[in-house]
Design an enzyme around this catalytic site. Structure first.
Site, short mmCIF file in Angstrom:
data_model
loop_
_atom_site.label_atom_id
_atom_site.label_comp_id
_atom_site.label_asym_id
_atom_site.label_seq_id
_atom_site.Cartn_x
_atom_site.Cartn_y
_atom_site.Cartn_z
N ALA A 148 -32.53 -9.40 -19.73
CA ALA A 148 -33.30 -8.17 -19.86
C ALA A 148 -32.80 -7.05 -18.95
CB ALA A 148 -34.78 -8.44 -19.57
N ILE A 163 -26.43 -7.53 -15.31
CA ILE A 163 -25.28 -8.12 -16.00
C ILE A 163 -25.70 -8.73 -17.32
CG2 ILE A 163 -23.59 -10.00 -15.90
CD1 ILE A 163 -23.43 -9.51 -12.87
N GLY A 164 -26.85 -9.40 -17.35
CA GLY A 164 -27.31 -10.06 -18.56
C GLY A 164 -27.54 -9.10 -19.70
N ILE A 212 -38.11 -13.44 -18.22
CA ILE A 212 -39.55 -13.36 -17.97
C ILE A 212 -40.06 -11.93 -18.09
CG2 ILE A 212 -39.60 -15.40 -16.48
CD1 ILE A 212 -39.69 -13.49 -14.07
N ASP A 235 -39.19 -18.70 -18.56
CA ASP A 235 -39.06 -18.84 -17.12
C ASP A 235 -38.16 -20.05 -16.88
OD1 ASP A 235 -39.28 -19.35 -14.43
OD2 ASP A 235 -41.47 -19.36 -14.37
N TYR A 276 -29.72 -17.99 -0.70
CA TYR A 276 -28.97 -17.56 -1.88
C TYR A 276 -27.60 -18.24 -1.91
CZ TYR A 276 -26.89 -14.36 -5.31
OH TYR A 276 -26.26 -13.83 -6.41
N VAL A 290 -21.92 -5.84 -8.05
CA VAL A 290 -21.85 -5.04 -9.27
C VAL A 290 -22.96 -4.00 -9.20
CG1 VAL A 290 -21.76 -5.12 -11.79
CG2 VAL A 290 -21.15 -7.15 -10.45
N LEU A 291 -22.74 -2.84 -9.77
CA LEU A 291 -23.76 -1.80 -9.75
C LEU A 291 -24.84 -2.11 -10.79
CD1 LEU A 291 -21.61 1.42 -9.28
CD2 LEU A 291 -22.86 0.11 -7.58
#
EC number: 5.5.1.34
Length: 271
Positions: free
Chosen positions: A26, A29-30, A50, A72, A167, A200-201
């Site tokens: 959503a 990158i996706g 989600i 999810d 992370y 990445v921006l």
């Protein structure tokens, strides 16, 4: 008279007829990947996320062949149901781009590690990736599909850092997952790889204070050997397309790094 043809119509469409799932599709990158996959001829692009309103809006903006499914990834049953629905609705599953990932809001240094935040990050980034890979692989094996699974990692998956300990740990886990799965699923003709972009921006980067290319160069210019350029979501998406395409038919267990040379920088440099 100059041609007005869409460059993508002239280019080879590398995902022609494929059924593709994009988790975390959503935003960031996706979202870009979902658009690029559709441009490359995918028969179906399922955005699993989600963020329902945003996801529906993105799917609508892309149009056919894209749709949105609420999922999810930290809930294994939701992951399983989403994959089952995709295979049933579109007659198969050829590709899973397991891309969803989150970060803690705090620095998460070792001595100030918030274990509640740690659990949340691990649940999404590590456990969620494992659930997506597990059920995508099961469906591909069941259908006899020589599919491809691609996970998103980070340069922190092979390095440490001054912060973001949880992370980094979660992405180390993803790297181990990809390498193990590539060995175990090769007998079924399923290829498993990962793509490792540096900063990445995207909206995630914006929350780190990186809203423009100038911000990127200010904060990270010294951490890449390649100067004068920055990484875009489109470049990451095209790297994923390559790994999913027949051009990469003999590539599995590979980490495709897009970091501008960050991991190649020397530990010590002359002053």
């Amino acid at each position: 008279m100059a041609s007005t043809a869409n460059p993508m119509q002239v280019m080879k469409k590398k995902l022609e007829g494929k059924v593709v799932i994009v988790t975390g599709g959503a935003s960031g990158i996706g979202q870009t990947a979902a658009r690029v996959f559709a441009q490359h001829g995918a028969r179906a692009v399922v955005i699993a996320d989600i963020q329902s309103e945003v996801g529906k809006s993105v799917a609508k903006s892309i149009g056919d062949p894209c749709c949105y499914v609420q999922c999810d990834v930290s809930d294994e049953e939701e992951v399983k149901s989403m994959i089952e629905w995709t295979a049933s609705a579109y007659g198969g599953l050829d590709m899973m781009f397991s891309n969803v990932g989150i970060m803690s809001k705090s620095a998460q240094t070792v001595m100030d590690l918030d274990l509640l935040e740690f659990d949340k990050v691990m649940r999404v980034n590590a456990r969620g990736m494992a659930a997506c890979l597990k059920h995508a692989a099961r469906k591909m094996v069941e259908l006899g599909t020589r599919g491809t699974i691609i996970c998103t990692t980070t340069p922190l998956s092979s390095r440490g850092g001054q912060s973001m300990t949880d992370y980094a740990m979660s992405k180390h886990a993803v790297m181990g997952l990809v390498r193990s799965a590539s060995i175990q699923l090769g007998a079924h003709g399923i290829r498993v790889n990962c793509v490792t972009p540096s900063v990445v921006l995207t909206p995630l980067a914006q929350r780190m204070g990186l809203a423009t290319p100038d911000d990127f160069h200010t904060h990270f210019g010294n951490f890449t050997s390649l100067k004068g350029v920055y990484l875009t979501p489109e470049q990451v998406a095209e790297a994923v397309v390559y790994l999913a395409s027949d051009d990469a038919a003999f590539i599995t267990g590979h980490d495709l790094v897009l970091d501008g040379g960050l991991l190649c920088l020397p530990f010590f440099a002359p002053s």
